[in-house]
Design an enzyme around this catalytic site. Structure first.
Site, mmCIF file in Angstrom:
data_model
loop_
_atom_site.group_PDB
_atom_site.id
_atom_site.type_symbol
_atom_site.label_atom_id
_atom_site.label_comp_id
_atom_site.label_asym_id
_atom_site.label_seq_id
_atom_site.Cartn_x
_atom_site.Cartn_y
_atom_site.Cartn_z
ATOM 1 N N GLU A 77 11.345 1.003 9.346
ATOM 2 C CA GLU A 77 12.288 2.102 9.080
ATOM 3 C C GLU A 77 11.502 3.375 9.303
ATOM 4 O O GLU A 77 10.672 3.740 8.484
ATOM 5 C CB GLU A 77 12.851 1.995 7.661
ATOM 6 C CG GLU A 77 14.170 2.759 7.479
ATOM 7 C CD GLU A 77 13.966 4.236 7.182
ATOM 8 O OE1 GLU A 77 13.920 5.031 8.163
ATOM 9 O OE2 GLU A 77 13.859 4.599 6.014
ATOM 10 N N LYS A 80 0.851 -1.200 0.000
ATOM 11 C CA LYS A 80 0.000 0.000 0.000
ATOM 12 C C LYS A 80 0.879 1.240 0.000
ATOM 13 O O LYS A 80 1.615 1.492 0.956
ATOM 14 C CB LYS A 80 -0.920 0.044 1.220
ATOM 15 C CG LYS A 80 -1.981 1.157 1.103
ATOM 16 C CD LYS A 80 -2.606 1.528 2.423
ATOM 17 C CE LYS A 80 -1.814 2.567 3.161
ATOM 18 N NZ LYS A 80 -1.831 3.916 2.480
ATOM 19 N N CYS A 136 14.172 11.337 6.527
ATOM 20 C CA CYS A 136 14.490 10.982 7.913
ATOM 21 C C CYS A 136 15.984 10.988 8.182
ATOM 22 O O CYS A 136 16.407 10.887 9.339
ATOM 23 C CB CYS A 136 13.877 9.635 8.276
ATOM 24 S SG CYS A 136 14.154 8.338 7.061
ATOM 25 N N GLU A 166 11.146 15.554 15.097
ATOM 26 C CA GLU A 166 11.397 15.650 13.663
ATOM 27 C C GLU A 166 10.528 16.740 13.043
ATOM 28 O O GLU A 166 9.313 16.760 13.224
ATOM 29 C CB GLU A 166 11.095 14.293 13.011
ATOM 30 C CG GLU A 166 11.603 14.135 11.620
ATOM 31 C CD GLU A 166 11.486 12.698 11.133
ATOM 32 O OE1 GLU A 166 12.299 12.300 10.275
ATOM 33 O OE2 GLU A 166 10.580 11.971 11.595
#
Length: 479
Positions: A247, A174, A281, A381
């Site tokens: 991840e 997906k 990231c 983040e």
């Protein structure tokens, strides 16, 4: 308006319910396509197709799998312009940079795993018990569920698909609901070279992903995404004891010592911090600067930021494009607008006016200094074109600040002192450490993190091994 479709059992298909949703171009804020709003019924159809396909694909030789992956790679290369165009409409990325910096590595990763499929290694057979011979089989896991993010939709799909196929698994994937177009194109191209059901793509939102993870068929769930998404996937998978490959996010420290070349470091850090609008990231967006060069480095980074342009994909002078969606734009702007009083915006912090992109999600390259370790923008983040700078006094303080976040994905050290670089690389609690560079990847080396950045490795032979299971076989050899 383009109508995207799922690919299930080798055939393009609408959602069983007929429901669709709009896909928006981030550079304009306008819908340009529709995608299937798939539900549990569509996921189940895809899983059943993958189960059937695994009965034969799981028994194919590495040579057969290699040849299929090589053909997919060649087809991507032959249709490079189409893939770049679709990906940039998908994401708002610059056309030129995507053609130069994203498509070639994606093709190379397919070719790497094509070769890796034929060189999986294991322990040699041996007699570890008298009159018995043991050996180890490395086998495909079976059906694998995969969820990919919106920041690198095509590349992350390949990071997931290539090792899984090379190992002999079948897939239900997906893509992110905001960026499905390039993944659908990849699946359509791959269907020319793979048996039906080996690679299935199902579009939809978070509820579709939840149905994917909770389905009883897959034995492994692999996701690249946010920490929140990873925790949800791990929790759902735990209920059925599925293996999980995560991840997740990152908050990469960029530790610049006072013997580093400031101009060189600033240029490289800005390039690695603003690439893809900082939506990475591993982005070089958390700088720790030694006191002796702090002010000079801040000034150099601010100068770089002021000369770094964003804009429409076709503009050859831009360094990055729009942020992915309005919520992400609001998040980035909100973190900068909500800075504490002791912080200083040295460049940017504003939304530019882009001719032809008035409805797009653009944000200027930004530098913020004067920050403290417990500030939100240091700890969490941002996922935008915002570079923060902190001052440190000595190596011990640099290391302490670098490791004092919940993430552990990537990091870099900038120094001419080789011994110091090696000490830092050993002590930094991150899965990747770059020395005097930041952000290069190669197919042969692993990528993956620690702590809240997840577990599992992408790329390299380690990535391939994550899509296999180990079986011990023992035979009695006595009379």
């Amino acid at each position: 308006m383009t109508a995207l479709r799922n690919l299930i059992d080798g055939v393009s298909a609408d959602a069983a319910s007929g429901a669709t949703y709009d896909v928006v171009d981030p550079a304009t804020g306008q819908a340009y396509a529709t995608a299937p709003a798939s539900d549990a019924e569509d996921v189940d159809r895809a899983m059943r197709a993958a189960e059937r396909a695994f009965e034969t694909w799981g028994d194919t030789t590495p040579k057969v799998r290699q040849e299929a992956l090589l053909r997919i790679a060649q087809a991507m290369e032959d249709r490079a312009e189409e893939f770049v165009r679709v990906e940039c409409r998908n994401t708002g990325k610059p056309l030129g940079l995507t053609a130069d910096e994203e498509l070639p590595p994606s093709v190379d990763e397919l070719r790497f795993f094509a070769g890796a499929a034929r060189v999986l290694e294991g322990r040699s057979a041996g007699e570890y018990l008298e009159d018995h011979t043991s050996w180890v089989r490395r086998e495909p896991i079976g059906v694998v569920a995969q969820v990919t993010p919106w920041n690198y939709p095509l590349m992350m799909a390949i990071w997931k698909v290539a090792p899984a196929l090379a190992a002999g698994n079948t897939i239900v994937l997906k893509p992110s609901d905001t960026t499905p177009a390039s993944t659908v194109l990849l699946a359509e191209v791959a269907a020319e070279f793979l048996p039906p059901g080996v690679l299935n793509v199902v579009c939809g939102d978070r509820s579709t992903g939840r149905a994917l993870v909770e389905h009883p068929t897959p034995q492994l769930v692999a996701i690249t995404g946010s920490v929140r998404a990873g925790m949800e996937v791990a929790g759902s998978a735990a209920a059925d004891l599925k293996r999980v490959h995560l991840e997740l996010g990152g908050k990469a420290p960029v530790v610049v010592f006072d013997d580093a070349d400031v101009a060189t470091a600033a240029e490289a850090i800005a390039a690695a911090g603003y690439f893809n609008a900082g939506q990475d990231c591993t982005a070089a967006t958390r700088v720790l600067a030694a006191a002796g060069i702090h002010d000079e480095l801040v000034a150099a980074l601010a100068e770089r930021a002021r000369s770094t342009r964003t804009g429409l994909p076709a503009d050859p002078g831009i360094a990055y494009g729009a942020l992915n969606n309005p919520d992400q734009l609001a998040r980035v702007a909100g973190m900068v607008d909500g800075l504490p009083d002791h912080a200083r915006i040295d460049a940017g912090g504003t939304r530019p006016t882009i001719a032809g992109g008035e409805g797009g999600y653009f944000y200027d390259a930004t530098v913020v200094s004067g920050l403290r370790q417990d500030d939100e923008i240091v700890q969490n983040e941002v996922f935008g074109p915002v570079i923060t700078v902190q001052r440190f006094g000595d190596e011990a303080e640099a290391l302490r600040c670098a490791n004092d976040v919940r993430y552990g994905l990537s990091s870099s050290v900038w120094t001419k002192d080789h011994a110091r670089a090696l000490r830092m690389s050993r002590k930094l609690d991150f899965g990747v450490v770059w020395i005097n560079t930041h952000i290069p990847f190669v197919s042969e080396m692993p990528h993956g993190g620690f702590k809240h950045s997840g577990y599992g490795k992408d790329l390299s032979m380690y990535g391939l091994e994550d899509y296999t299971r180990i079986k011990h076989v023992m035979s009695y050899t006595g009379d």
